[in-house]
Design a protein around this motif. Structure first.
Motif, PDB file in Angstrom:
ATOM      1  N   THR A   1       2.780  -2.795   2.592  1.00 18.05           N
ATOM      2  CA  THR A   1       2.896  -1.428   2.097  1.00 18.05           C
ATOM      3  C   THR A   1       1.590  -0.663   2.280  1.00 18.05           C
ATOM      4  OG1 THR A   1       4.548  -2.121   0.483  1.00 18.05           O
ATOM      5  CG2 THR A   1       3.445  -0.009   0.072  1.00 18.05           C
ATOM      6  N   HIS A   2       0.495  -1.304   1.927  1.00 21.14           N
ATOM      7  CA  HIS A   2      -0.805  -0.650   2.050  1.00 21.14           C
ATOM      8  C   HIS A   2      -1.095  -0.312   3.511  1.00 21.14           C
ATOM      9  CE1 HIS A   2      -5.089   0.166   1.440  1.00 21.14           C
ATOM     10  NE2 HIS A   2      -4.748   0.372   0.185  1.00 21.14           N
ATOM     11  N   SER A   3      -0.735  -1.192   4.411  1.00 22.19           N
ATOM     12  CA  SER A   3      -0.937  -0.922   5.829  1.00 22.19           C
ATOM     13  C   SER A   3      -0.077   0.246   6.308  1.00 22.19           C
ATOM     14  CB  SER A   3      -0.615  -2.175   6.646  1.00 22.19           C
ATOM     15  OG  SER A   3      -0.768  -1.923   8.016  1.00 22.19           O
ATOM     16  N   PHE A   4       1.181   0.285   5.861  1.00 17.05           N
ATOM     17  CA  PHE A   4       2.095   1.334   6.300  1.00 17.05           C
ATOM     18  C   PHE A   4       1.634   2.719   5.855  1.00 17.05           C
ATOM     19  CE2 PHE A   4       5.986   3.934   5.688  1.00 17.05           C
ATOM     20  CZ  PHE A   4       6.337   4.047   7.020  1.00 17.05           C
ATOM     21  N   VAL A   5       1.161   2.835   4.626  1.00 18.63           N
ATOM     22  CA  VAL A   5       0.746   4.150   4.116  1.00 18.63           C
ATOM     23  C   VAL A   5      -0.765   4.346   4.174  1.00 18.63           C
ATOM     24  CG1 VAL A   5       2.761   4.408   2.633  1.00 18.63           C
ATOM     25  CG2 VAL A   5       0.671   3.412   1.698  1.00 18.63           C
ATOM     26  N   GLY A   6      -1.467   3.433   4.814  1.00 20.90           N
ATOM     27  CA  GLY A   6      -2.919   3.491   4.856  1.00 20.90           C
ATOM     28  C   GLY A   6      -3.468   4.279   6.030  1.00 20.90           C
TER      29      GLY A   6
END
Length: 124
Positions: free
Chosen positions: A14-19
Motif C-alpha cells: 500500500t505504501h508503495s502504491f500511494v508513495g
C-alpha cells in the motif's frame, strides 16, 4: 507459509502504491487518487486488489488504472518474497478518502483465509 507476514505485505504494498516512487506519465499516482477523493467529499475511492476484478472504479484515471495493472502483476512476487501466498488472501482493497477534518486518509484492508484482518492507515 508465514501468516504474520501479511501485515508487512499490506503495509509495504500500500505504501508503495500511494508513495512517492509510483510516478507515471509525469505525475504521481497519489495525486490522481487524492484529487478524486477531494472531489468526492468523503466518499471513498476504492482500489480492489483481491479478488481481482477487471472493473475498477470508473472514475479512476487511465494513469491510475495502468499503475494498478503493474502492481497487480507485482503483488504475487512481493508476497512470495515475504514468505506468504497471495492466494491465502480472500480480499484486499485500498481506500482513499477525505476525513471530516479535511485530511487525506489511505486505508488498506485485507483478510486471510483464516478470517484474520490486516489493516494499515496513512494520514496526510
Amino acid at each position: 507459509m508465514k501468516y504474520k507476514n501479511f501485515k508487512p505485505l499490506v503495509h509495504n504494498f500500500t505504501h508503495s502504491f500511494v508513495g512517492g516512487c509510483n510516478y507515471l506519465d509525469g505525475k504521481f499516482i497519489f495525486e490522481d487518487l487524492f484529487e478524486l477523493a477531494g472531489k468526492r467529499k468523503g466518499r471513498k475511492v476504492i482500489v480492489q486488489w483481491l479478488p481481482h476484478t477487471e472493473q475498477q472504479d470508473p472514475e479512476l484515471s487511465d494513469r491510475v488504472k495502468d499503475s494498478i495493472d503493474f502492481y497487480l502483476d507485482w503483488l504475487p512476487e512481493m508476497a512470495s518474497n515475504l514468505g506468504v501466498e497471495v492466494e491465502k488472501l480472500t480480499d484486499y482493497r485500498t481506500e482513499v478518502y477525505v476525513t471530516l477534518l479535511r485530511s487525506i486518509c489511505v486505508k488498506a484492508i485485507a483478510h486471510d483465509d483464516r478470517g484474520n484482518e490486516y489493516s494499515y492507515i496513512i494520514r496526510n
